[in-house]
Design a protein around this motif. Structure first.
Motif, PDB file in Angstrom:
ATOM      1  N   SER A  55       0.815  -1.220   0.000  1.00  0.00           N
ATOM      2  CA  SER A  55       0.000   0.000   0.000  1.00  0.00           C
ATOM      3  C   SER A  55       0.846   1.266   0.000  1.00  0.00           C
ATOM      4  N   GLY A  56       2.083   1.195   0.462  1.00  0.00           N
ATOM      5  CA  GLY A  56       2.956   2.369   0.462  1.00  0.00           C
ATOM      6  C   GLY A  56       3.599   2.651  -0.882  1.00  0.00           C
ATOM      7  N   LEU A  57       3.367   1.793  -1.859  1.00  0.00           N
ATOM      8  CA  LEU A  57       3.974   1.965  -3.186  1.00  0.00           C
ATOM      9  C   LEU A  57       2.981   2.625  -4.138  1.00  0.00           C
ATOM     10  N   SER A  58       2.527   3.782  -3.785  1.00  0.00           N
ATOM     11  CA  SER A  58       1.441   4.442  -4.527  1.00  0.00           C
ATOM     12  C   SER A  58       1.834   4.863  -5.941  1.00  0.00           C
ATOM     13  N   LYS A  59       3.117   4.843  -6.275  1.00  0.00           N
ATOM     14  CA  LYS A  59       3.549   5.240  -7.620  1.00  0.00           C
ATOM     15  C   LYS A  59       3.657   4.062  -8.581  1.00  0.00           C
ATOM     16  N   LEU A  60       3.324   2.865  -8.114  1.00  0.00           N
ATOM     17  CA  LEU A  60       3.440   1.687  -8.976  1.00  0.00           C
ATOM     18  C   LEU A  60       2.592   1.830 -10.230  1.00  0.00           C
ATOM     19  N   LYS A  61       3.225   1.571 -11.373  1.00  0.00           N
ATOM     20  CA  LYS A  61       2.522   1.531 -12.649  1.00  0.00           C
ATOM     21  C   LYS A  61       2.437   0.115 -13.187  1.00  0.00           C
ATOM     22  N   GLU A  62       3.420  -0.711 -12.835  1.00  0.00           N
ATOM     23  CA  GLU A  62       3.434  -2.092 -13.308  1.00  0.00           C
ATOM     24  C   GLU A  62       3.855  -2.999 -12.166  1.00  0.00           C
ATOM     25  N   LEU A  63       3.046  -4.044 -11.933  1.00  0.00           N
ATOM     26  CA  LEU A  63       3.338  -5.019 -10.892  1.00  0.00           C
ATOM     27  C   LEU A  63       3.073  -6.408 -11.433  1.00  0.00           C
ATOM     28  N   SER A  64       4.086  -7.279 -11.343  1.00  0.00           N
ATOM     29  CA  SER A  64       3.917  -8.672 -11.730  1.00  0.00           C
ATOM     30  C   SER A  64       4.363  -9.567 -10.591  1.00  0.00           C
ATOM     31  N   LEU A  65       3.399 -10.323 -10.086  1.00  0.00           N
ATOM     32  CA  LEU A  65       3.650 -11.358  -9.091  1.00  0.00           C
ATOM     33  C   LEU A  65       3.257 -12.713  -9.655  1.00  0.00           C
ATOM     34  N   LYS A  66       3.316 -12.824 -10.955  1.00  0.00           N
ATOM     35  CA  LYS A  66       2.956 -14.062 -11.654  1.00  0.00           C
ATOM     36  C   LYS A  66       3.775 -15.235 -11.118  1.00  0.00           C
ATOM     37  N   SER A  67       3.093 -16.333 -10.835  1.00  0.00           N
ATOM     38  CA  SER A  67       3.748 -17.583 -10.431  1.00  0.00           C
ATOM     39  C   SER A  67       4.697 -17.395  -9.254  1.00  0.00           C
ATOM     40  N   THR A  68       4.202 -16.755  -8.188  1.00  0.00           N
ATOM     41  CA  THR A  68       5.018 -16.560  -6.993  1.00  0.00           C
ATOM     42  C   THR A  68       4.379 -17.203  -5.756  1.00  0.00           C
ATOM     43  N   GLN A  69       3.404 -18.083  -5.977  1.00  0.00           N
ATOM     44  CA  GLN A  69       2.748 -18.837  -4.908  1.00  0.00           C
ATOM     45  C   GLN A  69       1.998 -17.942  -3.920  1.00  0.00           C
ATOM     46  N   ARG A  70       1.349 -16.894  -4.432  1.00  0.00           N
ATOM     47  CA  ARG A  70       0.547 -16.006  -3.581  1.00  0.00           C
ATOM     48  C   ARG A  70      -0.791 -16.661  -3.297  1.00  0.00           C
ATOM     49  N   THR A  71      -1.251 -16.527  -2.065  1.00  0.00           N
ATOM     50  CA  THR A  71      -2.530 -17.090  -1.620  1.00  0.00           C
ATOM     51  C   THR A  71      -3.380 -15.972  -1.023  1.00  0.00           C
ATOM     52  N   GLY A  72      -4.619 -16.314  -0.670  1.00  0.00           N
ATOM     53  CA  GLY A  72      -5.504 -15.338  -0.035  1.00  0.00           C
ATOM     54  C   GLY A  72      -6.244 -14.509  -1.058  1.00  0.00           C
ATOM     55  N   THR A  73      -6.587 -13.311  -0.679  1.00  0.00           N
ATOM     56  CA  THR A  73      -7.403 -12.448  -1.533  1.00  0.00           C
ATOM     57  C   THR A  73      -6.555 -11.364  -2.197  1.00  0.00           C
ATOM     58  N   ILE A  74      -7.139 -10.748  -3.198  1.00  0.00           N
ATOM     59  CA  ILE A  74      -6.508  -9.587  -3.837  1.00  0.00           C
ATOM     60  C   ILE A  74      -6.842  -8.382  -2.971  1.00  0.00           C
ATOM     61  N   ALA A  75      -5.836  -7.674  -2.545  1.00  0.00           N
ATOM     62  CA  ALA A  75      -6.016  -6.551  -1.622  1.00  0.00           C
ATOM     63  C   ALA A  75      -6.803  -5.414  -2.263  1.00  0.00           C
ATOM     64  N   THR A  76      -7.697  -4.834  -1.492  1.00  0.00           N
ATOM     65  CA  THR A  76      -8.497  -3.714  -1.995  1.00  0.00           C
ATOM     66  C   THR A  76      -7.656  -2.458  -2.201  1.00  0.00           C
ATOM     67  N   TYR A  77      -6.523  -2.330  -1.497  1.00  0.00           N
ATOM     68  CA  TYR A  77      -5.692  -1.134  -1.655  1.00  0.00           C
ATOM     69  C   TYR A  77      -5.136  -0.992  -3.066  1.00  0.00           C
ATOM     70  N   PHE A  78      -5.125  -2.068  -3.854  1.00  0.00           N
ATOM     71  CA  PHE A  78      -4.680  -1.929  -5.240  1.00  0.00           C
ATOM     72  C   PHE A  78      -5.519  -0.889  -5.970  1.00  0.00           C
ATOM     73  N   GLY A  79      -6.746  -0.698  -5.566  1.00  0.00           N
ATOM     74  CA  GLY A  79      -7.611   0.308  -6.174  1.00  0.00           C
ATOM     75  C   GLY A  79      -7.116   1.726  -5.992  1.00  0.00           C
ATOM     76  N   ASP A  80      -6.185   1.947  -5.069  1.00  0.00           N
ATOM     77  CA  ASP A  80      -5.608   3.280  -4.851  1.00  0.00           C
ATOM     78  C   ASP A  80      -4.484   3.604  -5.825  1.00  0.00           C
TER      79      ASP A  80
END
Length: 174
Positions: A55-80
């Motif tokens: 959530s502190g990375l508000s300047k992110l334009k591109e994020l790839s976590l493809k195939s990194t074994q992430r579980t759980g939900t997609i965080a709502t803060y991505f909407g920011d």
């Protein structure tokens, strides 16, 4: 694994550590790397776990976590992250619904959520994704219709949409 000293690079704007066979605990506390606009950690063998708090990375334009074994939900803060152009969470074990807050990503062009365990429908808020060009939702349990995506007016419009249309889970009318 990655050295913790990477977080000392506070002026860093691009970090691509994809496909390096990293393993172990999920890398770095990126909250001090607030200038990051490009973060690619795809195709590594990190320990299974949720998406870290970015959530502190508000300047992110591109994020790839493809195939990194992430579980759980997609965080709502991505909407920011209203400058986000690419969000790639492909091939993880993410579950639950696609958060409606992703509809706030008015500059988003590429959304790759395929090969997860997502459920529910495409949020109505996706009608705000006017610049969207590619949405990949296949290999999830998404149902309903794709109508919220039909209003894409970017240079290409919605040029690639992939869902499990053959199974009649999503009606693809646009």
């Amino acid at each position: 694994s990655l050295p913790n000293t990477l977080t000392n690079l506070e002026a860093l704007t691009h970090l691509d550590l994809s496909t390096n066979k990293f393993s172990g605990s999920y890398p770095l506390s990126t909250t001090v790397m607030a200038r990051l606009t490009y973060l690619f950690l795809a195709n590594n063998n990190f320990d299974v776990g949720p998406i870290p708090n970015y959530s502190g990375l508000s300047k992110l334009k591109e994020l790839s976590l493809k195939s990194t074994q992430r579980t759980g939900t997609i965080a709502t803060y991505f909407g920011d992250f209203t400058d986000m152009v690419l969000l790639d969470l492909h091939n993880n074990e993410l579950s639950n619904k696609i958060p409606s807050e992703l509809g706030n990503l008015v500059n988003l062009k590429y959304l790759l959520l395929n090969d997860n365990n997502l459920t529910g429908s495409i949020p109505d808020s996706f009608s705000s994704l006017a610049k969207i060009e590619m949405v990949l939702l296949d290999k999830n349990s998404i149902s309903g219709n794709a109508n919220p995506l039909c209003g894409a007016t970017g240079p290409q419009g919605l040029s690639r949409f992939s869902s499990d249309c053959n199974s009649s889970e999503v009606s693809c009318t646009c």
